[in-house]
Design a protein around this motif. Structure first.
Motif, PDB file in Angstrom:
ATOM      1  N   VAL A  46      32.844  30.051  42.640  1.00 14.87           N
ATOM      2  CA  VAL A  46      32.245  31.267  43.196  1.00 14.87           C
ATOM      3  C   VAL A  46      32.782  32.499  42.480  1.00 14.87           C
ATOM      4  O   VAL A  46      33.882  32.487  41.923  1.00 14.87           O
ATOM      5  N   LEU A  48      33.361  36.604  43.352  1.00 17.58           N
ATOM      6  CA  LEU A  48      33.523  37.483  44.506  1.00 17.58           C
ATOM      7  C   LEU A  48      33.530  38.940  44.099  1.00 17.58           C
ATOM      8  O   LEU A  48      34.039  39.298  43.039  1.00 17.58           O
ATOM      9  N   SER A  53      31.471  36.811  48.816  1.00 19.02           N
ATOM     10  CA  SER A  53      30.972  35.813  47.859  1.00 19.02           C
ATOM     11  C   SER A  53      29.570  36.207  47.422  1.00 19.02           C
ATOM     12  O   SER A  53      28.678  36.362  48.261  1.00 19.02           O
TER      13      SER A  53
END
Length: 117
Positions: A46, A48, A53
């Motif tokens: 992921v 951020l 997110s």
């Protein structure tokens, strides 16, 4: 669901056949949105913005899903985004074949979008 301590730990556990594509997409995110930090959540890679997110990579055995947690809210003139969840959308990526310009536009849109939470 398997969890990983970091992006690097997640990467090491992915099929070697996907490593090149993962590296290319990661570089695209880093060049397009250097303000994002990368991590691993929910068994995925992921990116951020602060604690929010924005972008993920979910690895399937034969391809990647390069996704956006608020993908349903993004402008997608090239109609690359797939999925029917309330917010999440992804671009299926096979064999290192993706349109970097269109994906970069989606990345910029995700960074600029107002949070959906």
């Amino acid at each position: 669901m398997e969890t990983f301590c970091s992006f690097e730990d997640w990467f090491e556990e992915q099929p070697i056949s996907l490593h090149s594509t993962i590296c290319g997409l990661s570089l695209l995110v880093e060049e397009t949105a250097p303000e994002l930090s990368r991590s691993s959540k929910w068994g995925n890679a992921v990116w951020l913005k602060g604690r929010l997110s924005l972008i993920f990579i979910h690895a399937k055995p034969d391809h990647l899903q390069f996704g956006f947690y608020a993908g349903a809210l993004l402008d997608d003139p090239s109609q690359m985004l797939k999925g029917n969840a309330k917010y999440v959308r992804h671009v299926p990526v096979y064999n290192n074949e993706y349109n970097a310009l269109n994906i970069a536009a989606l990345i910029r849109s995700a960074v600029e979008a107002k949070p959906y939470r």
